[in-house]
Motif scaffolding. Structure first.
Motif, PDB file in Angstrom:
ATOM      1  N   VAL A 285       0.856  -1.180   0.000  1.00  7.15           N
ATOM      2  CA  VAL A 285       0.000   0.000   0.000  1.00  7.15           C
ATOM      3  C   VAL A 285       0.889   1.225   0.000  1.00  7.15           C
ATOM      4  CG1 VAL A 285      -1.825  -1.173   1.268  1.00  7.15           C
ATOM      5  CG2 VAL A 285      -0.132   0.177   2.511  1.00  7.15           C
ATOM      6  N   ARG A 286       0.298   2.339  -0.377  1.00  5.37           N
ATOM      7  CA  ARG A 286       1.065   3.573  -0.376  1.00  5.37           C
ATOM      8  C   ARG A 286       1.135   4.132   1.035  1.00  5.37           C
ATOM      9  NH1 ARG A 286       1.242   8.973  -0.493  1.00  5.37           N
ATOM     10  NH2 ARG A 286       2.724   9.907  -1.955  1.00  5.37           N
ATOM     11  N   GLY A 287       2.340   4.410   1.487  1.00  2.00           N
ATOM     12  CA  GLY A 287       2.531   5.037   2.786  1.00  2.00           C
ATOM     13  C   GLY A 287       2.640   6.539   2.626  1.00  2.00           C
ATOM     14  N   GLY A 288       2.327   7.262   3.678  1.00  2.00           N
ATOM     15  CA  GLY A 288       2.427   8.714   3.645  1.00  2.00           C
ATOM     16  C   GLY A 288       3.742   9.196   4.232  1.00  2.00           C
ATOM     17  N   PHE A 289       3.759  10.436   4.677  1.00  2.00           N
ATOM     18  CA  PHE A 289       4.959  11.017   5.274  1.00  2.00           C
ATOM     19  C   PHE A 289       5.220  10.397   6.644  1.00  2.00           C
ATOM     20  CE2 PHE A 289       3.118  14.335   2.528  1.00  2.00           C
ATOM     21  CZ  PHE A 289       4.183  14.526   1.651  1.00  2.00           C
ATOM     22  N   ARG A 290       6.502  10.319   7.012  1.00  2.00           N
ATOM     23  CA  ARG A 290       6.866   9.798   8.329  1.00  2.00           C
ATOM     24  C   ARG A 290       7.319  10.921   9.245  1.00  2.00           C
ATOM     25  NH1 ARG A 290       5.739   5.721   4.673  1.00  2.00           N
ATOM     26  NH2 ARG A 290       5.794   3.684   5.693  1.00  2.00           N
ATOM     27  N   CYS A 291       7.176  10.646  10.543  1.00  2.00           N
ATOM     28  CA  CYS A 291       7.676  11.584  11.547  1.00  2.00           C
ATOM     29  C   CYS A 291       9.194  11.459  11.656  1.00  2.00           C
ATOM     30  CB  CYS A 291       7.038  11.293  12.902  1.00  2.00           C
ATOM     31  SG  CYS A 291       5.246  11.504  12.938  1.00  2.00           S
ATOM     32  N   ARG A 292       9.784  12.350  12.432  1.00  2.00           N
ATOM     33  CA  ARG A 292      11.242  12.365  12.577  1.00  2.00           C
ATOM     34  C   ARG A 292      11.711  11.814  13.920  1.00  2.00           C
ATOM     35  NH1 ARG A 292      13.689  17.787   9.721  1.00  2.00           N
ATOM     36  NH2 ARG A 292      12.425  17.761   7.816  1.00  2.00           N
ATOM     37  N   HIS A 293      10.843  11.102  14.626  1.00  2.00           N
ATOM     38  CA  HIS A 293      11.206  10.578  15.944  1.00  2.00           C
ATOM     39  C   HIS A 293      12.057   9.312  15.874  1.00  2.00           C
ATOM     40  CE1 HIS A 293       8.682  13.395  18.037  1.00  2.00           C
ATOM     41  NE2 HIS A 293       7.569  12.953  17.474  1.00  2.00           N
ATOM     42  N   TYR A 294      11.898   8.509  14.842  1.00  2.00           N
ATOM     43  CA  TYR A 294      12.465   7.160  14.816  1.00  2.00           C
ATOM     44  C   TYR A 294      13.978   7.151  15.007  1.00  2.00           C
ATOM     45  CZ  TYR A 294      13.577   2.445  13.228  1.00  2.00           C
ATOM     46  OH  TYR A 294      14.050   1.153  13.147  1.00  2.00           O
ATOM     47  N   ASP A 295      14.438   6.260  15.909  1.00  2.00           N
ATOM     48  CA  ASP A 295      15.863   6.091  16.190  1.00  2.00           C
ATOM     49  C   ASP A 295      16.130   4.594  16.333  1.00  2.00           C
ATOM     50  OD1 ASP A 295      18.455   5.986  17.103  1.00  2.00           O
ATOM     51  OD2 ASP A 295      18.157   7.352  18.803  1.00  2.00           O
ATOM     52  N   GLU A 296      16.828   4.019  15.373  1.00  2.00           N
ATOM     53  CA  GLU A 296      17.061   2.573  15.378  1.00  2.00           C
ATOM     54  C   GLU A 296      17.933   2.124  16.546  1.00  2.00           C
ATOM     55  OE1 GLU A 296      20.816   2.653  12.193  1.00  2.00           O
ATOM     56  OE2 GLU A 296      18.939   1.631  11.701  1.00  2.00           O
ATOM     57  N   ASN A 297      18.576   3.054  17.229  1.00  2.00           N
ATOM     58  CA  ASN A 297      19.420   2.711  18.375  1.00  2.00           C
ATOM     59  C   ASN A 297      18.688   2.846  19.710  1.00  2.00           C
ATOM     60  OD1 ASN A 297      21.819   2.263  16.787  1.00  2.00           O
ATOM     61  ND2 ASN A 297      21.947   4.488  16.532  1.00  2.00           N
ATOM     62  N   ASP A 298      17.429   3.212  19.662  1.00  2.00           N
ATOM     63  CA  ASP A 298      16.613   3.354  20.869  1.00  2.00           C
ATOM     64  C   ASP A 298      15.584   2.231  20.866  1.00  2.00           C
ATOM     65  OD1 ASP A 298      14.804   4.053  22.864  1.00  2.00           O
ATOM     66  OD2 ASP A 298      14.962   6.200  22.467  1.00  2.00           O
ATOM     67  N   LYS A 299      15.630   1.359  21.875  1.00  2.00           N
ATOM     68  CA  LYS A 299      14.814   0.143  21.861  1.00  2.00           C
ATOM     69  C   LYS A 299      13.314   0.415  21.897  1.00  2.00           C
ATOM     70  CE  LYS A 299      14.925  -0.774  26.869  1.00  2.00           C
ATOM     71  NZ  LYS A 299      15.314  -1.774  27.899  1.00  2.00           N
ATOM     72  N   LYS A 300      12.903   1.585  22.354  1.00  2.00           N
ATOM     73  CA  LYS A 300      11.450   1.823  22.370  1.00  2.00           C
ATOM     74  C   LYS A 300      10.879   1.934  20.960  1.00  2.00           C
ATOM     75  CE  LYS A 300      11.323   6.915  23.049  1.00  2.00           C
ATOM     76  NZ  LYS A 300      12.689   7.197  23.535  1.00  2.00           N
TER      77      LYS A 300
END
Length: 416
Positions: free
Chosen positions: A222-237
């Motif tokens: 499916v087509r995804g929209g814009f993403r937020c800028r919070h994501y951090d692959e080094n933060d387990k949450k």
């Protein structure tokens, strides 16, 4: 009101029976011997009951727990009696406790009470089939000629659409306009654009800046929209998996835009208020909408964008009921008029369900996965079958500014 003499009447009630009555009234299994106590404890509980006059379930539980604590101080637990409390598992799915909220009540049993998400007693649904089918239209010809502004657009502070319209969006909270939420659903990524919050530079577990596509469960693309800028692959949450019990095709670290359609023609305050598809709820009592000349003042959508985290510090228990208004959440709102959204529309094919009000939070917020799962459990508890909205829908491409109304209002909602 308390009547004279109630203290004496209750005071003569055997203490072990009185406490057993209190605890059993709250639906908690007990043994009489555990709750025996003497003298002052009996008078204390009786006095509280006589003073209050009306005993609620919460006060029953509180007084029972207080009495247990007092009696435990007075005498040790009987041999062979467990000191562990009963666990109440809320909205547990398939008998699993993973991802579920738990609460411990101070009893002497180890019983588990599981409250499964399930619909209420079957009955008539006055909103079923109330959707009025209106075909999509050609954007360049019909949308411009008939003045049908579209959504989702750019909601960045200072942006103005190019379509000149002669109506205004609702500038106050919907509940102040005799409207209620009639559905909740969400889209993969954000359909709206808010530069610096959810835009081309956002990312997620399966996307890098600029990538707007992602495969969902079942390999359905499916087509995804814009993403937020919070994501951090080094933060387990943002990366620790969550055991979803009720929502489908969801992922920690992803961005989702939640929509709450509201309508003055909904079955507000009844068991049939929430509907899937949302058109059934919006048009349930369509006669209230009259000749549709006031549609932007009678139908509206709340939009709020979240990044999912596996962290209970971000838990909100009632996401189904509408936009979260708490601190910075639900504070910076853009109001404008637009249309329904979804991937059957783009910048060539437009929605004819227009104009309606949109109120969109310009900020992206983090929220726990359990908040979404609780919302899905609540959706399963509605009379209407909402299973077609338990998963993320695809996002419409950003609407060209020439199809966006020029009536953006960025002031805080009056009345919140």
């Amino acid at each position: 009101m308390c009547k004279p003499g109630d203290e004496e009447i209750l005071g003569e009630f055997p203490s072990d029976k009185l406490l057993l009555l209190l605890v059993n009234s709250a639906g908690i299994a007990t043994t009489t011997d555990t709750y025996k106590e003497e003298g002052s404890n009996k008078k204390l509980v009786a006095g509280i009951l006589a003073f209050c006059g009306v005993v609620t379930v919460s006060s029953i539980i509180a007084m029972a727990a207080m009495s247990v604590q007092i009696s435990n101080k007075a005498q040790p637990a009987s041999a062979g009696t467990s000191s562990e409390g009963a666990t109440i598992i809320i909205n547990a799915g398939s008998g699993s406790t993973s991802g579920s909220s738990t609460a411990t009540v101070g009893t002497t049993t180890k019983d588990e009470v599981q409250l499964f998400a399930r619909p209420p007693v079957a009955g008539p649904n006055e909103c079923e089939g109330k959707k009025i089918q209106i075909d999509n239209v050609d954007c360049l010809i019909d949308a411009l000629e008939k003045v049908l502004p579209q959504a989702g657009g750019n909601v960045t502070m200072g942006f103005k659409g190019e379509m000149v319209v002669g109506h205004e969006p609702i500038k106050t909270p919907y509940f102040q306009n005799d409207m209620c939420p009639v559905n909740v659903h969400w889209h993969l990524g954000a359909e709206h654009l808010s530069v610096g919050e959810f835009d081309e530079m956002g990312a997620g577990p399966n996307t890098k800046p600029g990538d707007l596509r992602r495969k969902l469960a079942g390999n359905e693309e499916v087509r995804g929209g814009f993403r937020c800028r919070h994501y951090d692959e080094n933060d387990k949450k943002f990366t620790k998996e969550y055991d979803w019990q009720h929502c489908v095709g969801m992922e920690v670290g992803e961005t989702y835009e939640v929509h709450w359609p509201h309508s003055a023609a909904g079955a507000c305050g009844t068991i049939n208020q929430y509907q899937t598809p949302f058109y059934d709820g919006v048009l349930c009592r369509v006669g209230i909408l009259g000749d549709l000349s006031r549609l932007p003042q009678q139908v509206g959508v709340q939009g709020q964008v979240f990044t999912i985290v596996n962290d209970e510090d971000y838990f909100y228990p009632d996401l189904m009921r509408g936009m979260i208004v708490d601190g910075e959440m639900g504070k910076q709102i853009t109001k404008y008029t637009g249309s329904t959204t979804g991937t059957t529309r783009d910048n060539e094919i437009c929605s004819a369900y227009s104009p309606i009000t949109w109120q969109v939070d310009r900020k992206c917020h983090m929220i726990s996965a359990s908040s979404f799962d609780k919302m899905c459990a609540d959706m399963k508890s509605q009379r209407d079958d909402m299973s077609d909205d338990l998963y993320p829908h695809g996002s419409r491409e950003l609407v060209d500014s020439k199809y966006v109304a020029n009536n953006q209002n960025n002031r805080a909602l009056r009345g919140n």
